[in-house]
Write a protein that holds these residues in place. Sequence first.
Motif, PDB file in Angstrom:
ATOM      1  N   ARG A 184      29.319 -31.801  44.160  1.00  0.00           N
ATOM      2  CA  ARG A 184      27.998 -31.841  44.789  1.00  0.00           C
ATOM      3  C   ARG A 184      27.511 -30.399  44.923  1.00  0.00           C
ATOM      4  NH1 ARG A 184      26.936 -36.396  47.673  1.00  0.00           N
ATOM      5  NH2 ARG A 184      24.786 -35.673  47.469  1.00  0.00           N
ATOM      6  N   LEU A 185      26.338 -30.125  44.441  1.00  0.00           N
ATOM      7  CA  LEU A 185      25.776 -28.781  44.489  1.00  0.00           C
ATOM      8  C   LEU A 185      24.959 -28.602  45.768  1.00  0.00           C
ATOM      9  CD1 LEU A 185      24.565 -28.297  40.798  1.00  0.00           C
ATOM     10  CD2 LEU A 185      26.785 -27.708  41.822  1.00  0.00           C
ATOM     11  N   VAL A 186      25.212 -27.495  46.453  1.00  0.00           N
ATOM     12  CA  VAL A 186      24.525 -27.180  47.710  1.00  0.00           C
ATOM     13  C   VAL A 186      23.853 -25.817  47.536  1.00  0.00           C
ATOM     14  CG1 VAL A 186      24.765 -26.760  50.181  1.00  0.00           C
ATOM     15  CG2 VAL A 186      26.229 -28.464  49.049  1.00  0.00           C
ATOM     16  N   SER A 187      22.566 -25.755  47.710  1.00  0.00           N
ATOM     17  CA  SER A 187      21.841 -24.490  47.548  1.00  0.00           C
ATOM     18  C   SER A 187      22.077 -23.573  48.745  1.00  0.00           C
ATOM     19  CB  SER A 187      20.345 -24.745  47.394  1.00  0.00           C
ATOM     20  OG  SER A 187      19.634 -23.526  47.463  1.00  0.00           O
ATOM     21  N   LEU A 188      22.483 -22.349  48.444  1.00  0.00           N
ATOM     22  CA  LEU A 188      22.542 -21.283  49.447  1.00  0.00           C
ATOM     23  C   LEU A 188      21.469 -20.231  49.165  1.00  0.00           C
ATOM     24  CD1 LEU A 188      26.414 -20.751  49.616  1.00  0.00           C
ATOM     25  CD2 LEU A 188      25.004 -22.155  51.121  1.00  0.00           C
ATOM     26  N   GLN A 189      20.579 -20.542  48.253  1.00  0.00           N
ATOM     27  CA  GLN A 189      19.575 -19.589  47.795  1.00  0.00           C
ATOM     28  C   GLN A 189      18.550 -19.305  48.883  1.00  0.00           C
ATOM     29  OE1 GLN A 189      19.396 -18.091  44.562  1.00  0.00           O
ATOM     30  NE2 GLN A 189      17.949 -16.830  45.704  1.00  0.00           N
ATOM     31  N   LYS A 190      18.218 -18.033  49.023  1.00  0.00           N
ATOM     32  CA  LYS A 190      17.165 -17.614  49.933  1.00  0.00           C
ATOM     33  C   LYS A 190      16.095 -16.875  49.144  1.00  0.00           C
ATOM     34  CE  LYS A 190      17.323 -17.770  53.854  1.00  0.00           C
ATOM     35  NZ  LYS A 190      16.770 -18.814  54.769  1.00  0.00           N
ATOM     36  N   GLY A 191      14.955 -16.654  49.772  1.00  0.00           N
ATOM     37  CA  GLY A 191      13.918 -15.833  49.174  1.00  0.00           C
ATOM     38  C   GLY A 191      13.159 -16.539  48.070  1.00  0.00           C
ATOM     39  N   ALA A 192      12.560 -15.693  47.188  1.00  0.00           N
ATOM     40  CA  ALA A 192      11.673 -16.201  46.149  1.00  0.00           C
ATOM     41  C   ALA A 192      12.381 -17.139  45.187  1.00  0.00           C
ATOM     42  CB  ALA A 192      11.053 -15.033  45.388  1.00  0.00           C
ATOM     43  N   GLY A 193      13.670 -16.978  45.007  1.00  0.00           N
ATOM     44  CA  GLY A 193      14.406 -17.806  44.063  1.00  0.00           C
ATOM     45  C   GLY A 193      14.386 -19.286  44.379  1.00  0.00           C
ATOM     46  N   ARG A 194      14.139 -19.661  45.645  1.00  0.00           N
ATOM     47  CA  ARG A 194      14.130 -21.084  46.006  1.00  0.00           C
ATOM     48  C   ARG A 194      13.031 -21.849  45.283  1.00  0.00           C
ATOM     49  NH1 ARG A 194      12.877 -22.566  51.127  1.00  0.00           N
ATOM     50  NH2 ARG A 194      13.466 -24.668  50.539  1.00  0.00           N
ATOM     51  N   SER A 195      11.981 -21.145  44.875  1.00  0.00           N
ATOM     52  CA  SER A 195      10.889 -21.830  44.184  1.00  0.00           C
ATOM     53  C   SER A 195      11.331 -22.375  42.834  1.00  0.00           C
ATOM     54  CB  SER A 195       9.710 -20.867  43.985  1.00  0.00           C
ATOM     55  OG  SER A 195      10.077 -19.788  43.137  1.00  0.00           O
ATOM     56  N   ARG A 196      12.479 -21.938  42.345  1.00  0.00           N
ATOM     57  CA  ARG A 196      12.955 -22.394  41.041  1.00  0.00           C
ATOM     58  C   ARG A 196      13.686 -23.733  41.113  1.00  0.00           C
ATOM     59  NH1 ARG A 196      15.670 -16.782  38.799  1.00  0.00           N
ATOM     60  NH2 ARG A 196      13.970 -15.380  39.390  1.00  0.00           N
ATOM     61  N   LEU A 197      13.765 -24.321  42.276  1.00  0.00           N
ATOM     62  CA  LEU A 197      14.456 -25.604  42.390  1.00  0.00           C
ATOM     63  C   LEU A 197      13.867 -26.645  41.444  1.00  0.00           C
ATOM     64  CD1 LEU A 197      15.078 -25.789  46.229  1.00  0.00           C
ATOM     65  CD2 LEU A 197      16.833 -26.005  44.464  1.00  0.00           C
ATOM     66  N   ALA A 198      12.595 -26.487  41.129  1.00  0.00           N
ATOM     67  CA  ALA A 198      11.947 -27.443  40.217  1.00  0.00           C
ATOM     68  C   ALA A 198      12.475 -27.333  38.795  1.00  0.00           C
ATOM     69  CB  ALA A 198      10.441 -27.206  40.230  1.00  0.00           C
ATOM     70  N   GLU A 199      13.191 -26.243  38.478  1.00  0.00           N
ATOM     71  CA  GLU A 199      13.739 -26.079  37.133  1.00  0.00           C
ATOM     72  C   GLU A 199      14.882 -27.051  36.847  1.00  0.00           C
ATOM     73  OE1 GLU A 199      15.101 -22.125  36.573  1.00  0.00           O
ATOM     74  OE2 GLU A 199      13.155 -21.190  36.965  1.00  0.00           O
TER      75      GLU A 199
END
Length: 551
Positions: free
Chosen positions: A428-443
Amino acid sequence: MRPQPGRSASVKTGRADLNFPKCKKSIILATFGELLNEARRLLGAGRLEQAEPIYRQLLEAVPEAAEAWHELGILHVQADRPEAAAECLQKAVALAPDSAAYHSNLGAVHRQLKRTVAALACFQRAVQLSSPSPQLFNNLGLALKDAGNEDEALAAYDDALKVRDDYANGHFNRANLLLTIGRVDEAIAAYRRAIELVPNDAEAHYRLGIAHYDEPQLDAALACWDRALALRPHYPEARRNRALVWLRREDYARGWAEWESRLECEGFVTRDCPQPRWDGAPVPGRTLLLHAEQGLGDTLHFIRYVELARPLAGALKVEVQAPLIPLLANSGYGRWLVRQGDPVQCDVHCPLLSVPFTLAERGGAPYWNGPYLVPDPQRVAAWERRLGAIGGFKVGIVWAGNPDHPNDRFRSVRLAEFARLATVPGVRLVSLQKGAGRSRLAEMPGDVQVIDFGDELDESSGAFMDTAAVIRHLDLVVTVDTAMAHLAGGMGAPVWLLLQRSPDWRWMLDGQETPWYPSMRLFRQRKLHEWDAVFADLAEQLRQLVARSTA
């Protein structure tokens, strides 16, 4: 850690034609011309304080004299007064709008002031007004690069070299751009051509060394920096980069010593302390200040050295970036912490990243005495139920660093690359991403789920406070080279680090292990820009790890 790749557009003083407004009396014209020639003579000799009042006298008498406004602007450039220079050059352009030189020099000043749009407009207009000129195309290329138009910038440099192939500055700036976009082999060839034309250009040798470092060809890089230092003995950037090679090679005796040259590099920011620099000797009864520098990740990496310094001082203070105070206070450093920028009294001081050099006998080699970053127990408990409900083998992922970092395009990866990890049964993948990179979740492909806690992480608690608590409930962290690697590594959590072909000095060039973090495993890119093989290997290793964990 590296300088900006472009060489500043040179502002040409040039001798303007003496086309002044007609005066009614010939004696006035003669006096004006004599004064202007005297002002130019003084300007050319660098006697700015004497030239300036003459220019002002001329402009008071003939305010429509474009040449005088232009040359007064050049004077302000030489006096390092760019705002005043821009004002004067703008007046010159308004009075003589068809002068390519005036537009070009105004563009150079706008570029110095980081007015990207205005600079680009000036250079574009200059190119339109002038016959083909390598200098104008070069300056246009610089402005296009500043604006992020890299393909157009490269075309502008090519245009400059079509006009004159022996234009060294064009080859130099073209090489800088090629290096920035990762076309390292072409950059090396372009730097060599620039050096062939101007063999004693220390900056070109320095930049060629960076290209070899990125290849990575470390012996060639060292040779370039040695040559740059021979040409310019006080060149702290070249010395700092030699340190990076030695540290990469685990030659800590030379590396830490030469690393001190970073403190002299242009643009380097560190605390200004009037107190003496600590030499590593015990200072009983005195207060030692250790002060953080550079990024949050560097502070998380080097805070471990507080343990070595603490017994040597009567009292200790550790100045860190404000966002890190909650995490570091919870990790046992609270009694010593000072918020960066707050006033502090001390007897001696030392930059935090200089402690390994200052304590060479104790800290020359990478120091590790067990995990030293600790999540808040209350937050660990608060996240336990939510993470426990997810089930499976939980992998925290970080795919992007700070987009303003000059190296970010090479260390960050597309989120879609992580989809391969989701194919491992049970993961199971869990995002720890912060900042501008979170906008890439749609990728991420629609059939791949990434659990994202969004703004719940760290927004109210301080940097990494919630993230550290979440990591405590994960089975693994997979991250690009950002502060997250130092957080997970400093906690002793299992972390797999994705490294570009020529990584940061602390990860060396070979091997899967690092002495900095025993719980970390390194996955290395074989070729710049190519992550496919890295993720194929990572997915297979993850498959084996999950199988062992469920056996």
